[in-house]
Write an enzyme that holds these catalytic residues in place. Structure first.
Site, PDB file in Angstrom:
ATOM      1  N   SER A 155      32.167  55.596  44.943  1.00 47.83           N
ATOM      2  CA  SER A 155      32.487  54.541  45.917  1.00 47.83           C
ATOM      3  C   SER A 155      33.050  53.263  45.314  1.00 47.83           C
ATOM      4  O   SER A 155      33.419  52.352  46.053  1.00 47.83           O
ATOM      5  CB  SER A 155      31.251  54.205  46.752  1.00 47.83           C
ATOM      6  OG  SER A 155      30.988  55.227  47.690  1.00 47.83           O
ATOM      7  N   LYS A 173      36.293  52.144  46.666  1.00 44.75           N
ATOM      8  CA  LYS A 173      36.394  51.327  47.877  1.00 44.75           C
ATOM      9  C   LYS A 173      36.936  49.930  47.570  1.00 44.75           C
ATOM     10  O   LYS A 173      37.403  49.233  48.477  1.00 44.75           O
ATOM     11  CB  LYS A 173      35.031  51.236  48.571  1.00 44.75           C
ATOM     12  CG  LYS A 173      34.582  52.536  49.230  1.00 44.75           C
ATOM     13  CD  LYS A 173      33.241  52.349  49.958  1.00 44.75           C
ATOM     14  CE  LYS A 173      32.850  53.567  50.796  1.00 44.75           C
ATOM     15  NZ  LYS A 173      32.371  54.695  50.001  1.00 44.75           N
ATOM     16  N   SER A 208      28.176  50.956  51.736  1.00 43.95           N
ATOM     17  CA  SER A 208      29.136  51.943  51.225  1.00 43.95           C
ATOM     18  C   SER A 208      29.437  52.989  52.287  1.00 43.95           C
ATOM     19  O   SER A 208      29.573  54.189  51.993  1.00 43.95           O
ATOM     20  CB  SER A 208      28.594  52.609  49.947  1.00 43.95           C
ATOM     21  OG  SER A 208      29.633  53.108  49.167  1.00 43.95           O
TER      22      SER A 208
END
Length: 401
Positions: free
Chosen positions: A112, A115, A170
């Site tokens: 993640s 991101k 997340s």
């Protein structure tokens, strides 16, 4: 070497040889230009044999492609801490100088932390003030086992709440909705890839914008540090990534609390909060292991650290190893020379002609091409040579038809 005219005819008086006169005169012209041009080029800052904008003392970009730990300590510098991560990097966020790194360009699954690139790409076109009601099909393709913030169909969300869901929880469900609003999953992947290249992040390949394990998806400690540094320069990004907790809409006027999963920021699960931490983004998948890109500020210095897949086995290792690297970075300030730069691979835009060449000549231009002072010097030499040719021909009584 003989320098002559083309096959045009000429009339010569007094038996003079056009070829011989022109040869001597043009040779003088060329010699003048060649003699002056190197000096003019050498006088400009861009004439660095190591490449534009770098001095002989600066590290070559390839140094960070070398295996193992890269550091250039001065006398009295602290030793780099031993960490178990497969790859890590620590850089000065202001200058972009890389203070130390280990396998900085090793391509690994980012989880993640990707991101960060998603936010850099989409946040400018989908700011928090917009409101959107989630449709029936917007969440159908969220990957099994994904981290979720709790987005529900039929509920209307300010996009600021969805962004908090991305940064704090997340939430792959929030990413899915935002990517849909941005033109779709594939379009967002392409845009993220283009954004990465524009920032000089060449190790990153995007196939799933949320960081979910996907075939071929990789990044590196170097690239993630670029994304984290760029994010800290964006006020919205910086605000979201350092938020500890927030309330998330549940529909019907209800909300529920969400909390940042970055333990180095929150102090959860026995991890002591780090003084001056700026957040950024953590991640985990079974394929990527634990990953983290984070930043901290103390005094006049801001650092960015990336840690990818510690082999320690402790879920908190990614935070503790980041802590030790941050401590080292603040302690080593001014006592190490950079081993690279986060700007080293970033494309520089070409600039047009300077409308005020005199002013430019008194400064140190960043362009790698010839400066105006060099151009005028070379042109002046060429003009002088051309004048010599004309004078020689006139004295020889040459008439060119």
């Amino acid at each position: 070497m003989t320098i002559g005219f083309s096959s045009r005819k000429a009339s010569v008086g007094a038996g003079a040889s056009v070829t011989s006169v022109a040869s001597v005169s043009c040779a003088l012209c060329v010699v003048g230009v060649l003699a002056l041009a190197p000096a003019a080029v050498a006088a400009q800052p861009g004439a660095d044999p190591l490449g534009p904008g770098r001095s002989a003392l600066a590290p070559h970009p390839s140094q960070l492609y070398r295996p193992g730990t890269q550091v250039r300590p001065r006398a009295g510098a602290p030793g780099v801490p031993e960490v178990s991560a497969l790859s890590w990097l620590i850089a000065d966020a202001r200058s972009g100088e890389v203070l130390a790194a280990h396998d900085a360009h090793r391509r690994l699954p980012p989880a993640s932390t990707l991101k960060t690139l998603f936010a850099l790409t989409v946040l400018p076109v989908l700011p928090g003030g917009i409101e959107h009601e989630v449709g029936d099909e917007e969440l159908l393709d969220v990957g099994p086992g994904s981290s979720l913030v709790g987005v529900q169909e039929g509920v209307s969300y300010p996009l600021s709440d969805l962004w908090r869901g991305v940064f704090l929880s997340s939430g792959n469900d929030a990413v899915r909705v935002l990517a849909g609003l941005n033109g779709g999953w594939r379009a967002t992947s392409r845009q993220m890839q283009e954004k990465a290249r524009s920032l000089g992040a060449r190790d990153t390949r995007v196939t799933s914008p949320d960081g979910y394990d996907s075939e071929g998806q990789v990044s590196s400690a170097y690239d993630l540090a670029i994304f984290g540094r760029a994010g800290l320069r964006n006020a919205d990004f910086a605000g979201y990534c350092r938020t500890l907790e927030a309330k998330f809409p549940a529909g019907g006027g209800w909300t529920f609390p969400i909390r940042n999963t970055n333990r180095l920021l929150t102090g959860d699960d026995g991890v002591e909060p780090y003084e001056g931490l700026l957040g950024i983004k953590n991640g985990y998948t079974s394929n990527a292991g634990y990953t983290l890109v984070t930043g901290a500020h103390r005094g006049s210095r801001t650092l960015v650290v990336t840690v990818m897949n510690p082999q320690d086995g402790n879920p908190s290792a990614v935070y503790e190893e980041a802590r030790s690297l941050l401590d080292w970075g603040f302690d080593a300030a001014g006592r190490v020379d950079p081993v690279g730069s986060l700007d080293a691979l970033r494309a520089r835009p070409r600039s047009g002609p300077d409308p005020v060449p005199v002013a430019r000549a008194t400064t140190a231009p960043e362009e790698s091409g010839p400066g105006w002072l060099a151009v005028w010097t070379v042109l002046g030499a060429a003009g002088a040579g051309a004048g010599a040719v004309a004078l020689a021909l006139r004295l020889a009584g040459v008439r060119v038809e």
